[in-house]
Each structure stands twice: as C-alpha cells, then as structure tokens.
Write a protein that holds these residues in place. Structure first.
Motif, short mmCIF file in Angstrom:
data_model
loop_
_atom_site.label_atom_id
_atom_site.label_comp_id
_atom_site.label_asym_id
_atom_site.label_seq_id
_atom_site.Cartn_x
_atom_site.Cartn_y
_atom_site.Cartn_z
N THR A 33 1.01 -1.41 -0.17
CA THR A 33 0.14 0.20 0.25
C THR A 33 0.95 1.51 0.09
N ASP A 34 1.97 1.12 0.28
CA ASP A 34 3.30 1.96 0.37
C ASP A 34 3.51 2.88 -1.50
N THR A 35 3.81 3.90 -1.22
CA THR A 35 3.98 4.57 -3.03
C THR A 35 6.05 4.53 -2.98
N TRP A 36 6.63 3.26 -1.90
CA TRP A 36 7.99 2.93 -2.01
C TRP A 36 8.57 2.43 -1.99
N ASN A 37 9.70 1.86 -1.74
CA ASN A 37 9.90 0.60 -2.12
C ASN A 37 11.25 0.75 -1.01
N ALA A 38 11.23 -0.09 -0.07
CA ALA A 38 12.70 -0.20 1.19
C ALA A 38 13.34 -0.74 0.64
N ILE A 39 14.17 -0.30 -0.21
CA ILE A 39 15.18 -1.32 -0.43
C ILE A 39 17.00 -0.53 -1.06
N ASP A 40 17.82 -0.83 -1.42
CA ASP A 40 18.87 0.07 -2.07
C ASP A 40 19.37 1.02 -0.61
N PRO A 41 19.40 0.93 0.32
CA PRO A 41 19.29 1.74 1.29
C PRO A 41 21.06 2.52 1.27
N THR A 42 21.09 3.96 1.72
CA THR A 42 22.93 4.25 1.79
C THR A 42 22.87 5.74 2.70
N LEU A 61 13.23 12.41 -2.96
CA LEU A 61 13.90 13.15 -3.19
C LEU A 61 14.32 13.05 -4.99
N ALA A 62 13.93 12.11 -5.76
CA ALA A 62 13.49 11.99 -6.84
C ALA A 62 12.53 10.89 -7.53
N THR A 63 12.56 11.26 -8.90
CA THR A 63 11.83 10.87 -9.44
C THR A 63 11.92 10.35 -10.67
N ARG A 64 10.79 9.33 -11.70
CA ARG A 64 10.64 10.17 -13.19
C ARG A 64 9.25 10.37 -13.58
N PRO A 65 8.56 11.36 -14.74
CA PRO A 65 7.36 11.45 -15.00
C PRO A 65 6.71 10.21 -15.80
N TYR A 70 11.68 2.56 -8.72
CA TYR A 70 11.09 2.12 -8.70
C TYR A 70 9.87 2.86 -8.33
N TRP A 71 8.26 2.41 -8.14
CA TRP A 71 8.08 3.37 -7.27
C TRP A 71 7.49 4.17 -7.45
N SER A 72 8.07 5.48 -6.26
CA SER A 72 8.44 6.57 -6.73
C SER A 72 9.62 7.16 -6.98
N GLY A 73 10.62 5.76 -6.79
CA GLY A 73 12.11 7.05 -7.12
C GLY A 73 12.46 6.59 -5.61
N ALA A 87 6.19 5.79 -15.69
CA ALA A 87 5.96 4.23 -15.04
C ALA A 87 7.27 3.92 -16.71
N PRO A 88 7.61 2.84 -15.51
CA PRO A 88 7.34 2.52 -13.91
C PRO A 88 8.65 3.31 -12.86
N TYR A 89 8.80 4.42 -13.58
CA TYR A 89 9.19 5.32 -12.97
C TYR A 89 10.76 4.94 -12.33
N ALA A 90 12.04 4.82 -13.63
CA ALA A 90 12.78 3.69 -13.51
C ALA A 90 13.82 4.33 -12.82
N VAL A 91 14.05 5.01 -11.64
CA VAL A 91 14.79 5.30 -10.59
C VAL A 91 15.52 4.96 -9.30
N GLU A 92 16.44 3.84 -8.98
CA GLU A 92 17.22 3.93 -7.59
C GLU A 92 18.55 3.68 -7.98
N GLY A 93 18.62 3.24 -6.57
CA GLY A 93 20.09 2.92 -5.80
C GLY A 93 20.84 4.31 -5.55
N PRO A 94 20.18 4.76 -4.55
CA PRO A 94 20.85 6.75 -4.50
C PRO A 94 22.36 6.15 -3.74
N ALA A 95 22.86 7.34 -3.81
CA ALA A 95 23.93 7.73 -2.77
C ALA A 95 24.10 8.90 -2.52
N VAL A 96 24.58 9.77 -1.41
CA VAL A 96 24.58 10.57 -1.52
C VAL A 96 25.82 11.52 -0.74
#
Length: 233
Positions: free
Chosen positions: A63-72, A112-116, A87-90, A118-127
């Motif tokens: 039911t969430d609009t985000w995906n809890a993977i790829d932590p940094t 922080l970031a998304t795509r306009p 993906y999901w909402s980035g 679907a499938p909102y293909a952005v992932e794996g952040p590093a800050v």
C-alpha cells in the motif's frame, strides 16, 4: 527475512563506520514487489563471523508508494539519514536514530527523485557532501539484463540533504531531471548500482556493469569542475 523472499537472502549492502562500530545496511525483497525491508547489522571489527543482526530499519508494503531497498547512509547537520528506493515513486529518505541505526518512529519520508513516466525507473541512491552541496547519484533505467541493460548514472545536487535536488540545467530530479554522469559505451553496458568513497584524498565512483555480457566492478576517479559538478576519469 523469509517474509520477503523464499530464500531469506539479502543484497545491496552499504557499510559505514561511526562511533567505533561498523554498520551494515542491506535489503530484502522479491523481484518486482515493494513488499520490502531494510535491515542492519553491526560489528566492532567488520570481519566475517562477528556481525550481530538487529532486524528491520525500515520497511514498505504494497500500500506504500515507495520501495524500501538499496539503502545508503549519509550524515548531515548533526543528523543521520538513509536514502533508499527503487522504481515505484523513486528515491526517498528518512532520518535515523544514531543510537539504534533505525528509522525514527514516525519520521517524515522525504521524496528526492522520480521519473514522470511509469515504471519510474530510478533507484540505488548515493548521497555525497562536497563543497556547498549534497549530491544525489542514482541509477536510471534497467539493470540486470546482460547486454540488454540500459542502466546509467545521473546526478543532481541540493544545499539541503533532503532536497530539492536539481540537475545541471536546473531541472528538478522530482520532475525527471538528472545530469548524465556515466552511461554504457561500446561493449561496456549497464553502468549503475553506484557508490562514492574517499581514497587517499580523492573521490572514487564504484559501480557495476557488463563487459560483453560478463558482470564486472568498475572504479573511476571523480573529478569536480569549477562549477562543482562531478565528472568521471
């Protein structure tokens, strides 16, 4: 962890060192679902066999609009933050309790970031903090498909760790922006899954890619231009 996949296997590790302890963050999920979780383990030495698992840091459900993977993990303004997302909402970010290493209860989930599209293909952040700015590196498009992979690394920056992030042209990363840093070329394709670390006074970009279909690890030195934007060498 079998709640999240049939084998209980984790992936996407992120190791940091603070207060005399190594902190290992990792993701557990199944391909194509956002029923996911990020966990944490600690060790005094970082050596195999010395890690103690502390369970969930943060999770997501269908039911969430985000995906809890790829932590940094990044420290900013005396606080500890974790960016994550696929993906999901980035890309998203939450504040962590520095004592437990887990998300503060009721913490705001910053976007922080998304795509306009679907499938909102952005992932794996590093800050990364450099100069006046926080830089958000992220992987765009599709990974893990051998020679058909379209992964590429893009970057934006902000004066605040929680954004808003914009690219070199001023386009917000929440509106699909992102300055291209590294893309496939020739027999090298699928450049992504990036992280940045410091080595002997220089910044290094680590990432995975395919060389004629064979998965490999890439390391390139990051240079910073007079305008503050990074390039790879």
């Amino acid at each position: 962890w079998y709640e999240y996949n049939d084998t209980g296997d984790p992936w996407a590790p992120d190791i940091s060192y603070r207060d005399g302890t190594y902190w290992l963050y990792y993701a557990v999920s199944s391909w194509g679902t956002n029923h996911s979780a990020i966990g944490v383990a600690t060790s005094a030495s970082g050596l195999p066999g010395t890690w103690t698992d502390h369970g969930k840091v943060f999770s997501s459900g269908t039911t969430d609009t985000w995906n809890a993977i790829d932590p940094t993990i990044v420290r900013a303004d005396g606080k500890l933050w974790m960016s994550f997302g696929s993906y999901w909402s980035g890309i998203r970010m939450v504040e962590l309790n520095p004592r437990t290493g887990k998300a503060i209860e009721g913490a705001t989930v910053h976007h922080l970031a998304t795509r306009p599209d679907a499938p909102y293909a952005v992932e794996g952040p590093a800050v990364v903090h450099h100069g006046r700015y926080y830089y958000l590196f992220a992987s765009y498009d599709a990974c893990c498909s051998g020679v058909n992979s379209t992964y590429k690394i893009r970057v934006g920056r902000s004066t605040s760790v929680t954004g808003p992030y914009v690219d070199e042209d001023g386009t917000p990363l929440l509106e699909g922006g992102g300055t291209l840093l590294l893309a496939g070329h020739g027999r090298f394709v699928g450049t992504g899954g990036e992280s940045v670390f410091r080595d002997k006074g220089r910044d290094v970009l680590a990432y995975h890619y395919y060389d004629s279909g064979t998965p490999k690890l890439g390391l390139n030195e990051l240079s910073w231009g007079k305008d503050g934007w990074p390039t790879v060498r």
